[in-house]
Design an enzyme around this catalytic site. Structure first.
Site, PDB file in Angstrom:
ATOM      1  N   ASP A   1       0.974  -1.236   0.005  1.00  0.00           N
ATOM      2  CA  ASP A   1      -0.237   0.129   0.002  1.00  0.00           C
ATOM      3  C   ASP A   1       0.821   1.355   0.076  1.00  0.00           C
ATOM      4  O   ASP A   1       1.812   1.323   0.794  1.00  0.00           O
ATOM      5  CB  ASP A   1      -0.853  -0.035   1.322  1.00  0.00           C
ATOM      6  CG  ASP A   1      -1.842   1.138   1.287  1.00  0.00           C
ATOM      7  OD1 ASP A   1      -2.732   0.941   0.405  1.00  0.00           O
ATOM      8  OD2 ASP A   1      -1.825   1.899   2.395  1.00  0.00           O
TER       9      ASP A   1
ATOM     10  N   GLU B   1       1.862  -0.141  -4.933  1.00  0.00           N
ATOM     11  CA  GLU B   1       0.700   1.001  -5.409  1.00  0.00           C
ATOM     12  C   GLU B   1       1.464   2.426  -5.348  1.00  0.00           C
ATOM     13  O   GLU B   1       1.752   2.781  -4.340  1.00  0.00           O
ATOM     14  CB  GLU B   1      -0.380   0.935  -4.278  1.00  0.00           C
ATOM     15  CG  GLU B   1      -1.322   2.078  -4.691  1.00  0.00           C
ATOM     16  CD  GLU B   1      -2.286   2.415  -3.613  1.00  0.00           C
ATOM     17  OE1 GLU B   1      -3.508   2.819  -3.767  1.00  0.00           O
ATOM     18  OE2 GLU B   1      -1.753   2.164  -2.200  1.00  0.00           O
TER      19      GLU B   1
END
Length: 538
Positions: A202, A270
């Site tokens: 993330d 990401e």
């Protein structure tokens, strides 16, 4: 399960949002046993791996992306034993397991933060980003939270501000502290030893901040876009050169890659950046000592995905990330579902699915997109997402793409749960449930299965090189090559028929079961939303 160190290259990864996949204990929230129960569905699609969004212990202010114990399973989702059973079953089915590591920040309920905020001289005092106020008491600089407002929150215990790039209850870890990096690498080792095959990382570019805490410069209005934040968010008004994207980040990625290497694990990062997303993705995946894959937001934005737009994106990839490896997705848990975002008909959805499986890179598909689920309309009183509540009604948050998976049409909750689900199941989704789709030969799910099978059957599509893309009106064409295999691909991305010249030489039409066009007398006639996939003959 035997593992190839390069299993990730060209893989199709199925994203599971655990709260909304399958509930087995009747509390209205999906859980790990529910994922295990439904793994056959993913295996039948032909996916290579699953990515499970966070299931760690958490107060759930941001639904698991605020972690209070990196090595624990939140009781809402089950137990470590349930996770072990999930991994075992996935491996039996030939599926790799990737889990979502949220390393840039923790919950404010994490014991690390409780200790850090207690004083300025304890062993974890520097584990988070603390800073004194300006002389007038205002925050240390102009950095903004992606969830709205200042990225700094005042803490009365230390009489200092702490950094939070997201919610105030998600304080940012200080990656300039070696002991923080060591602790996070131990987290990765914990899950690798339990059998995971990799990680989705993330906000991978948010790990390290500018040590001098310099202000971000303004971003001119003409350069603003909505790739990482909605247009109504003032976060888009800055050029984010100091609060993220720091060069020191790469050294941590090298350490993480070294930890993963003995396990032949892979990671996809990401990259959340509206200005330099592809460039950063290229930097983070270059060579053999950084991350294997990254994805940017070019195909997750609201921009219409027309032929010239796709060609422009890959032109930028060739310039900025030619030596790296991208992972492409049209939908995920943070953006409006692409069926709605691009107003796609069933035929258009099939065309884009085929295209996705023919692109160079790896692929992520999001639960429910194989059913053609549209974005759900969620009333404000049912809204759970703090992001949506902050910017309602101009931005309605992310709940519309997070509603429960629908497995049966003859059940008011779609077979997801016997209890009231945490988010409502739209009635419009019920007709598209898995059971109904499987019984309908024309349903989108069968097209997904065939397109994934096509990718798996041709090395040129999975790992091959890709030529420059050409956009002629609404037709996108390019070639893929791997060894002796050479493929020509053309996609008509419109409601109007189109004609193009067939490539010179002898070519064999492929993908008849995907509705592929057949060249006749040196010409390819493409119906609306039709593809042509040809293999060069010797």
């Amino acid at each position: 399960m035997q593992k190839d160190a390069n299993w990730w290259r060209g893989a199709v990864i199925y994203q599971i949002y655990p709260r909304s996949f399958q509930d087995t204990n009747g509390d209205g929230v999906g859980d790990l046993p529910g994922i295990t129960r439904r793994l056959d569905h993913i295996a039948r699609l032909g996916a290579d791996a699953i990515w499970i969004s966070p299931f760690f212990t958490s107060p759930m202010k941001d639904f698991g992306y605020d972690v209070s114990d990196y090595c624990g399973v939140d009781p809402l989702f089950g137990s470590l034993a349930d996770f072990d059973a999930l991994v075992a079953r996935a491996h039996e089915l030939g599926l790799k397991v990737m889990i979502d590591l949220v390393l840039s920040h923790t919950s404010d309920q994490h014991p690390w933060f409780a200790e850090s905020r207690a004083s300025g001289d304890n062993p974890r005092a520097n584990w988070y980003v603390w800073a004194d106020p300006k002389p007038d008491g205002t925050p240390p600089n102009n950095w903004l939270s992606i969830f709205g407002g200042s990225a700094w929150a005042w803490d009365a215990r230390r009489c200092q501000y702490y950094l939070h790039n997201f919610l105030a209850s998600q304080p940012d870890l200080n990656f300039h502290e070696p002991s923080v990096q060591a602790a996070l690498l131990d987290v990765a080792r914990f899950w690798l030893r339990r059998g995971v095959d990799g990680f989705r990382l993330d906000t991978i570019n948010f790990y390290v901040h500018d040590k001098q805490l310099r202000d971000n410069p303004p971003l001119p209005p003409e350069e603003r876009n909505d790739l990482t934040a909605p247009k109504v968010n003032p976060y888009n008004h800055q050029r984010h050169i100091h609060d993220k994207n720091q060069p020191e980040n790469i050294e941590f990625l090298r350490k993480l890659r070294a930890v993963m290497k003995p396990y032949m694990a892979a990671a996809v990062g990401e990259v959340g950046d509206s200005q330099r997303g592809l460039e950063i993705a290229g930097e983070y995946t270059r060579g053999s000592d950084r991350m294997q894959m990254c994805y940017a937001f070019e195909f997750l934005s609201g921009n219409s995905l027309q032929a010239n737009r796709i060609a422009e994106v890959f032109e930028q990839v060739d310039k900025l990330a030619a030596d790296g490896w991208l992972c492409w997705a049209f939908s995920n848990h943070d953006v409006q579902r692409h069926i709605t975002r691009w107003s796609l008909s069933e035929a258009a959805a099939m065309a884009y699915t085929t295209l996705l499986m023919c692109l160079r890179g790896s692929v992520c598909i999001y639960q429910g997109e194989e059913l053609g689920l549209p974005e759900a309309e969620i009333a404000f009183e049912d809204l759970q997402d703090p992001y949506g509540r902050e910017f309602w009604p101009e931005f309605k948050g992310r709940d519309g793409c997070r509603t429960p998976m629908v497995w049966q049409s003859d059940n008011r909750n779609g077979g997801f749960s016997e209890a009231k689900p945490w988010l409502p199941v739209p009635s419009s989704h019920l007709a598209r449930a898995v059971a109904s789709a499987e019984a309908n030969p024309q349903a989108l799910i069968h097209h997904y299965r065939r397109a994934i099978a096509l990718r798996a059957a041709h090395p040129a599509l999975r790992t091959g090189t890709q030529s420059q893309m050409l956009a002629s009106g609404d037709v996108l064409s390019f070639e893929r090559r791997e060894g002796a295999e050479r493929l020509f691909l053309a996609f008509n991305l419109s409601d109007t028929a189109a004609t193009l010249a067939a490539p010179e030489g002898r070519w064999q039409p492929l993908a008849a079961d995907l509705g592929g066009a057949v060249p006749v007398a040196g010409t390819i006639e493409l119906a609306a939303w039709q593809a042509a996939i040809l293999r060069k003959l010797a």
